[in-house]
Design an enzyme around this catalytic site. Structure first.
Site, PDB file in Angstrom:
ATOM      1  N   GLY A  92      37.662  50.623  36.884  1.00 29.53           N
ATOM      2  CA  GLY A  92      36.574  49.658  37.009  1.00 29.53           C
ATOM      3  C   GLY A  92      35.293  50.169  37.654  1.00 29.53           C
ATOM      4  O   GLY A  92      34.220  49.636  37.419  1.00 29.53           O
ATOM      5  N   ASP A  97      38.789  42.245  46.484  1.00 30.20           N
ATOM      6  CA  ASP A  97      39.263  40.873  46.293  1.00 30.20           C
ATOM      7  C   ASP A  97      40.167  40.526  47.481  1.00 30.20           C
ATOM      8  O   ASP A  97      39.684  40.181  48.551  1.00 30.20           O
ATOM      9  CB  ASP A  97      39.978  40.832  44.934  1.00 30.20           C
ATOM     10  CG  ASP A  97      40.409  39.443  44.520  1.00 30.20           C
ATOM     11  OD1 ASP A  97      39.849  38.475  45.011  1.00 30.20           O
ATOM     12  OD2 ASP A  97      41.317  39.340  43.671  1.00 30.20           O
ATOM     13  N   LYS A 127      34.426  39.833  47.053  1.00 33.38           N
ATOM     14  CA  LYS A 127      34.874  38.442  46.869  1.00 33.38           C
ATOM     15  C   LYS A 127      35.547  38.021  48.181  1.00 33.38           C
ATOM     16  O   LYS A 127      36.768  37.946  48.289  1.00 33.38           O
ATOM     17  CB  LYS A 127      35.879  38.410  45.718  1.00 33.38           C
ATOM     18  CG  LYS A 127      35.683  37.269  44.747  1.00 33.38           C
ATOM     19  CD  LYS A 127      36.866  37.148  43.829  1.00 33.38           C
ATOM     20  CE  LYS A 127      36.640  37.786  42.491  1.00 33.38           C
ATOM     21  NZ  LYS A 127      37.814  37.573  41.592  1.00 33.38           N
ATOM     22  N   PHE A 156      36.380  34.857  38.425  1.00 30.58           N
ATOM     23  CA  PHE A 156      36.812  36.114  37.820  1.00 30.58           C
ATOM     24  C   PHE A 156      35.652  36.710  37.044  1.00 30.58           C
ATOM     25  O   PHE A 156      35.130  36.101  36.121  1.00 30.58           O
ATOM     26  CB  PHE A 156      38.024  35.922  36.914  1.00 30.58           C
ATOM     27  CG  PHE A 156      38.716  37.214  36.632  1.00 30.58           C
ATOM     28  CD1 PHE A 156      39.597  37.763  37.551  1.00 30.58           C
ATOM     29  CD2 PHE A 156      38.443  37.925  35.470  1.00 30.58           C
ATOM     30  CE1 PHE A 156      40.207  38.991  37.322  1.00 30.58           C
ATOM     31  CE2 PHE A 156      39.049  39.156  35.231  1.00 30.58           C
ATOM     32  CZ  PHE A 156      39.927  39.679  36.152  1.00 30.58           C
ATOM     33  N   VAL A 157      35.220  37.892  37.445  1.00 32.74           N
ATOM     34  CA  VAL A 157      34.041  38.504  36.820  1.00 32.74           C
ATOM     35  C   VAL A 157      34.428  39.711  35.963  1.00 32.74           C
ATOM     36  O   VAL A 157      35.445  40.365  36.201  1.00 32.74           O
ATOM     37  CB  VAL A 157      33.001  38.942  37.883  1.00 32.74           C
ATOM     38  CG1 VAL A 157      32.437  37.737  38.604  1.00 32.74           C
ATOM     39  CG2 VAL A 157      33.598  39.939  38.878  1.00 32.74           C
TER      40      VAL A 157
HETATM   41  P1  IMP Z   1      42.373  43.604  45.628  1.00 29.53           P
HETATM   42  O1  IMP Z   1      43.517  44.506  45.966  1.00 29.53           O
HETATM   43  O2  IMP Z   1      42.832  42.182  45.480  1.00 29.53           O
HETATM   44  O3  IMP Z   1      41.224  43.703  46.560  1.00 29.53           O
HETATM   45  O4  IMP Z   1      41.940  43.972  44.161  1.00 29.53           O
HETATM   46  C1  IMP Z   1      41.022  44.924  43.889  1.00 29.53           C
HETATM   47  C2  IMP Z   1      40.991  45.300  42.429  1.00 29.53           C
HETATM   48  O5  IMP Z   1      41.333  44.211  41.563  1.00 29.53           O
HETATM   49  C3  IMP Z   1      39.587  45.643  42.053  1.00 29.53           C
HETATM   50  O6  IMP Z   1      39.323  46.998  42.308  1.00 29.53           O
HETATM   51  C4  IMP Z   1      39.522  45.274  40.599  1.00 29.53           C
HETATM   52  O7  IMP Z   1      39.942  46.372  39.827  1.00 29.53           O
HETATM   53  C5  IMP Z   1      40.475  44.127  40.452  1.00 29.53           C
HETATM   54  N1  IMP Z   1      39.769  42.820  40.483  1.00 29.53           N
HETATM   55  C6  IMP Z   1      39.726  41.924  41.491  1.00 29.53           C
HETATM   56  N2  IMP Z   1      38.975  40.854  41.179  1.00 29.53           N
HETATM   57  C7  IMP Z   1      38.505  41.087  39.936  1.00 29.53           C
HETATM   58  C8  IMP Z   1      37.616  40.348  39.066  1.00 29.53           C
HETATM   59  O8  IMP Z   1      37.085  39.259  39.359  1.00 29.53           O
HETATM   60  N3  IMP Z   1      37.371  40.931  37.863  1.00 29.53           N
HETATM   61  C9  IMP Z   1      37.898  42.128  37.478  1.00 29.53           C
HETATM   62  N4  IMP Z   1      38.708  42.842  38.268  1.00 29.53           N
HETATM   63  C10 IMP Z   1      39.020  42.342  39.485  1.00 29.53           C
HETATM   64 MG    MG Z   2      39.034  48.616  41.184  1.00 27.64          MG
END
Ligand code: IMP
Ligand code: MG
Length: 179
Positions: A43, A101, A129, A150-151
């Site tokens: 990403g 996130d 987020k 969700f983006v």
């Molecule tokens: P975390 O472990 O929940 O912080 O997730 C982080 C990873 O989840 C990010 O690096 C993204 O790859 C993916 N992610 C989290 N939210 C989104 C979203 O809204 N759109 C797309 N990918 C997301």
């Molecule tokens: Mg990521």
């Protein structure tokens, strides 16, 4: 593809302006330190490509791939799919993330990299987020705080789609519901 987007949250111009500022700050803070930009695939690739071209000091690049998501919901499992190519001992690391996130992925990666004894680790994330955070992780360079939506776009996907949109957009709810 564009029909699946409910709203453009961050435009191309806004992205460009913010990334220019972050690049300037990193160039100032890391003068003489030859930082390693560690990019979390997949990403963050578009972000890092644009960011490094706003940085005017020598840097190097390395890549890490982890899996923590399947579709929209967090599985809580972080798995390393591709490790770094270079040793980071005594290096100044800047970890590049597309979006933070829950913070679980970043927390896992930072802890793993700390064990390799880098000189320093800082985090640079395009999107935050914040309301969804489960584990607090410091973000040293931040692009934008965004609401709990969700983006997709600018590298970010939903089931591997939409990465090539040039802006950050909010996905139509129907797309998520039909999953
Ligand atoms: P975390 O472990 O929940 O912080 O997730 C982080 C990873 O989840 C990010 O690096 C993204 O790859 C993916 N992610 C989290 N939210 C989104 C979203 O809204 N759109 C797309 N990918 C997301
Ligand atoms: Mg990521």
């Amino acid at each position: 593809m564009f029909n699946d987007i409910k709203e453009i949250l961050i435009s191309e111009d806004e992205l460009k302006e913010k990334i220019c500022k972050i690049g300037t700050n990193i160039s100032r803070d890391y003068k003489g330190l030859n930082p390693v930009f560690i990019t979390v695939l997949r990403g963050s690739i578009i972000f890092v490509c644009d960011l490094i071209r706003e940085v005017n000091i020598p840097i190097s690049l390395d890549f890490l791939s982890v899996s923590s998501y399947s579709g929209q919901s967090h599985t809580g499992v972080v798995r390393i799919i591709k490790d770094l190519d270079e040793n980071i001992e005594n290096k100044n690391v800047i970890l590049i993330e597309d979006i933070i996130d829950t913070g679980l992925t970043l927390n896992y990666i930072v802890n793993m990299l700390q064990e390799r004894k880098p000189a320093s680790i800082k985090v640079c994330a395009l999107l935050d987020k914040k309301v969804r955070r489960i584990i607090e992780v410091p973000i040293d360079y931040k692009g934008f705080e965004i609401p709990d939506e969700f983006v997709v776009g600018y590298g970010m996907d939903y089931n591997q789609k939409y990465r090539n949109l040039p802006f950050v957009g909010i996905l139509n709810e129907e797309i998520l519901k039909n999953d």
